[in-house]
Design an enzyme around this catalytic site. Structure first.
Site, PDB file in Angstrom:
ATOM      1  N   ASP A  46     -27.553  59.505  21.023  1.00 39.62           N
ATOM      2  CA  ASP A  46     -28.116  59.725  22.133  1.00 39.62           C
ATOM      3  C   ASP A  46     -27.144  60.879  23.016  1.00 39.62           C
ATOM      4  O   ASP A  46     -25.990  61.133  22.599  1.00 39.62           O
ATOM      5  CB  ASP A  46     -28.510  58.818  23.219  1.00 39.62           C
ATOM      6  CG  ASP A  46     -29.743  58.998  24.111  1.00 39.62           C
ATOM      7  OD1 ASP A  46     -29.990  60.472  24.166  1.00 39.62           O
ATOM      8  OD2 ASP A  46     -30.461  58.214  24.775  1.00 39.62           O
TER       9      ASP A  46
HETATM   10  C1  BGC Z   1     -32.308  60.214  26.596  1.00 39.51           C
HETATM   11  C2  BGC Z   1     -32.963  60.379  25.137  1.00 39.51           C
HETATM   12  C3  BGC Z   1     -33.238  61.891  24.905  1.00 39.51           C
HETATM   13  C4  BGC Z   1     -32.057  62.733  25.072  1.00 39.51           C
HETATM   14  C5  BGC Z   1     -32.579  64.037  24.729  1.00 39.51           C
HETATM   15  C6  BGC Z   1     -31.295  61.228  26.785  1.00 39.51           C
HETATM   16  O1  BGC Z   1     -30.830  61.326  28.202  1.00 39.51           O
HETATM   17  O2  BGC Z   1     -31.834  59.026  26.667  1.00 39.51           O
HETATM   18  O3  BGC Z   1     -34.311  59.610  25.169  1.00 39.51           O
HETATM   19  O4  BGC Z   1     -34.169  62.121  23.578  1.00 39.51           O
HETATM   20  O5  BGC Z   1     -31.836  62.530  26.435  1.00 39.51           O
HETATM   21  O6  BGC Z   1     -33.408  64.687  25.693  1.00 39.51           O
END
Ligand code: BGC
Length: 709
Positions: free
Chosen positions: A263
């Site tokens: 993530d």
């Molecule tokens: C979130 C993810 C997301 C990623 C990319 C993160 O802050 O937890 O769910 O896919 O950002 O945008």
């Protein structure tokens, strides 16, 4: 490209080129980048390095991505195309109802169609991978990300996870209109302690495997191409550097062969969490653990090369990770066509097509849940109806992950009502009606009162300690219901809200969730009876925050509560609220009564490997056609570990014409009775079981059977 060519390519790449393939940066790193103070400077990069990375986060738009792809390939030593990944969570330009609502349809076919439509729009805009589905189980609505999940139940979430993957990917991700899916967040991100986003997860091994891991497993079995690691720790170990979780559980046990991506800055955050010494250590740990792509941190960029060159990290691990990324590019067909489906003409043709708008409306018809109705609904056309609350006139009803949705297309409830019910007189007012407005509301035949939260109150990082309605909305409810008893509460939001006072005093309660671009039409059609509601709660609605976390699937304890809502001393219960939720998982009404017969079993003993059937008849006692979601629950009476009082094991959506009766049959197999026993073997233990087949998770329509060796 065949495998040999991929291997030759890999063999020809330098260590730093390989590492760059494992890095994902967002759009701020490309174009007119400030190299002195901007993100690239922070990541200590030269201006060209972003262009040499393997994948890009969050960029979209056919022309823009064609252009970016050209610029990136031109700077790549081997002209390797980039993958464009983005959060297409519940639609791209057209937003569908939020996933917690999609769960409430109990209709995996609908989820598949939604994912397929989202893929069609997004792929036309040049997107190759979506960070969806999010399958984390959600049992604590304090967590703002409930809206992104399809709910609290492992069986429902598993069915939905597989459906989303099928919809996004089809049978071949290189085909036109298809994109690769990324299941997230591995693992148990949906269970942060106290519902506070990014917090640690405290979870037993049994609960993790029995409940939380099942939907990820279902996504893997459906062929999902990527898995995203979670921000949280499990058992005090960050998921992103957890070798056991990523290699033993995900790859070995579940058989996942695709790409693991962290993530956002999750690799870097392990330093702040206090489990990596520095960013180089974090990079080393993450790669060894099995995290292939480092999203939005400089850990791999600046920390891996030294570890590889010094031999601290075996280059073989780097090669394996890079090969998985190259294979994904190959499966997407990017070596042959680096733009894939991205084309301005296709964007025009596909985005907001009539077919997709019709699907958005049908989706909201299926996802809206009627929770209470004393007969006031459906409203009749031609009456005078008050419509109160800012939410009725708000476009902020789409969902916080509809980041690419075109807000100008969002249809408000007011617009939908005025368009669909021209012969009804509507009296509108906002969250703070004046005394004159209240007088008008008092004279209405009924009032639609919009309460709850708009999209800005839910989503990532939007945790709350108290899930009650806001003070303003509680006051609004008492002012309106004091002057007009015919109040119908429409509850908006991406999380279940505690609404005991509304549930008691309103004549009807409708959970609208966040219905998407055109969902307001469906809400209006349900209110006026053009559509018979069929949604069922994907997540229980509690009485209050103090009950959290909550689920319908409880355990007996050694001191179970007798069947009463009153307090009983020395049993497991609360003095101030019942144990059960206000509205339990699976609940939801239609405008018709449905009569169930008792379940009939073909045999009441299953021998190992055999199957029996359980059937009921369901009869529509009403005068309109309806879709009834018939639900099957099972209880294993005794086990080597304690077993839940009931678990969802099947559901079927059955269409019934007025007064029609149908037979509904479920197959009961040994497999359905399997669980993780005391030694963590996934097995079914001989003994007694009860099954129930009924309208919701409260059904008492049961029959007993046994599993015998
Ligand atoms: C979130 C993810 C997301 C990623 C990319 C993160 O802050 O937890 O769910 O896919 O950002 O945008």
């Amino acid at each position: 490209m065949d495998r040999q060519k991929l291997e030759n390519l890999l063999a020809d790449m330098s260590v730093s080129e390989k590492i760059e393939q494992l890095v994902q940066l967002h759009g701020g790193f490309f174009g007119e980048v400030d190299m002195i103070t901007g993100p690239a400077a922070e990541f200590k990069m030269d201006a060209d390095r972003p262009y040499r990375t393997g994948t890009v986060l969050g960029e979209h738009g056919a022309e823009h991505l064609r252009n970016l792809q050209d610029r990136m390939m031109a700077k790549q030593p081997h002209r390797i195309p980039a993958i464009f990944m983005a959060d297409v969570i519940h639609g791209y330009k057209t937003a569908f109802p939020v996933p917690i609502a999609i769960g409430s349809s109990f209709d995996p076919d609908l989820a598949e169609e939604i994912a397929s439509a989202a893929a069609e729009e997004a792929s036309a805009a040049g997107v190759h991978v979506t960070f969806s589905p999010m399958v984390d189980l959600v049992r604590d609505p304090r967590w703002g990300r409930c809206m992104e999940s399809t709910g609290e139940d492992p069986y429902l979430n598993s069915a939905m996870a597989a459906a989303f993957v099928r919809g996004f990917q089809g049978d071949d991700i290189s085909k036109k209109g298809k994109i690769a899916a990324c299941v997230k967040h591995f693992a148990a991100y949906g269970a942060p302690v106290a519902g506070r986003d990014y917090n640690v997860t405290e979870i037993s091994e049994h609960t993790l495997f029995e409940d939380y891991l099942k939907p990820y497993r279902a996504a893997v079995e459906a062929g999902v191409k990527l898995v995203m690691t979670a921000f949280n720790t499990i058992d005090r170990k960050p998921c992103t550097t957890n070798r056991h979780l990523l290699r033993d559980v995900l790859r070995e046990d579940m058989g996942f062969k695709g790409v693991v991506i962290s993530d956002y800055n999750a690799v870097g955050e392990t330093v702040i969490q206090g489990s990596s010494a520095d960013r180089a250590d974090a990079a080393k740990k993450a790669l060894i653990a099995g995290c292939d792509i480092d999203m939005m941190s400089d850990c791999y960029l600046n920390g891996l090369e030294g570890a590889i060159k010094s031999g601290e990290v075996d280059e073989k691990l780097l090669d394996e990770a890079v090969m998985r990324v190259l294979e994904l590019k190959n499966e997407l067909g990017l070596f042959e066509n680096p733009y894939k489906d991205g084309s301005a003409e296709r964007e025009k043709e596909v985005i907001f097509s009539e077919k997709i708008q019709a699907l958005g409306r049908r989706a909201a018809e299926e996802t809206t849940v009627l929770l209470k109705n004393d007969g006031i609904l459906p409203l009749k056309n031609g009456q005078k109806i008050g419509v109160v609350g800012d939410l009725a006139q708000s476009k902020e009803i789409v969902g916080s992950w509809s980041i690419f949705a075109d807000a100008s297309r969002t249809v408000t409830l007011r617009e939908a009502l005025e368009k669909l019910c021209p012969e009804t007189e509507f009296v509108f007012s906002g969250d703070a009606p004046t005394e004159t407005e209240l007088e008008k509301i008092a004279s209405c035949d009924a009032v639609l009162l919009c309460l709850g939260e708009d999209q800005s109150r839910t989503g990532e990082s939007m945790s709350v300690a108290d899930i009650s309605l806001s003070d303003g909305h509680r006051e609004l409810f008492s002012r309106v219901s004091a002057v007009n008893k015919n109040t119908v509460a429409l509850i908006y939001g991406g999380r279940p809200l505690a609404i005991p006072e509304v549930a008691k005093a309103a004549r009807a309660v409708v959970e609208v969730w966040l219905p998407g671009t055109v969902g307001s039409y469906a809400v209006a059609d349900i209110i006026f009876g053009k559509v018979n509601p069929s949604g069922r709660l994907s997540m229980s609605i509690p009485y209050c925050s103090g009950q959290l976390p909550i689920s319908y699937s409880l355990f007996n304890t050694g001191r179970p509560k007798p069947e009463t809502d009153s307090f009983v001393r020395y049993v497991s219960n609360y003095m101030d609220v019942p144990n059960r939720p206000l509205y339990s998982f699976g609940c939801g009404l239609s405008y018709c009564e449905i009569a169930y017969s008792e379940p009939i079993l073909s045999k009441n003993v299953i021998r190992r490997g055999e199957k029996i059937t359980a059937s009921v008849s369901v009869e529509n006692m009403g005068d309109s056609a309806v879709t009834e979601t018939v639900q099957l629950y099972i209880r294993d009476i005794k086990g080597s570990v304690v077993r839940p009082l009931r678990e969802l094991k099947g559901f079927k959506r059955v269409g019934l014409e007025p007064h029609e009766k149908k037979n509904v049959e479920f197959e009961i197999s040994e497999d359905m009775l399997k669980f993780y026993d005391a030694e963590m073997n996934f097995t079914a233990e001989a003994g007694g079981f009860t099954l129930w087949i009924g309208h919701d998770s409260l059904t008492k329509n049961g029959a007993d059977f046994r599993l015998e060796d």
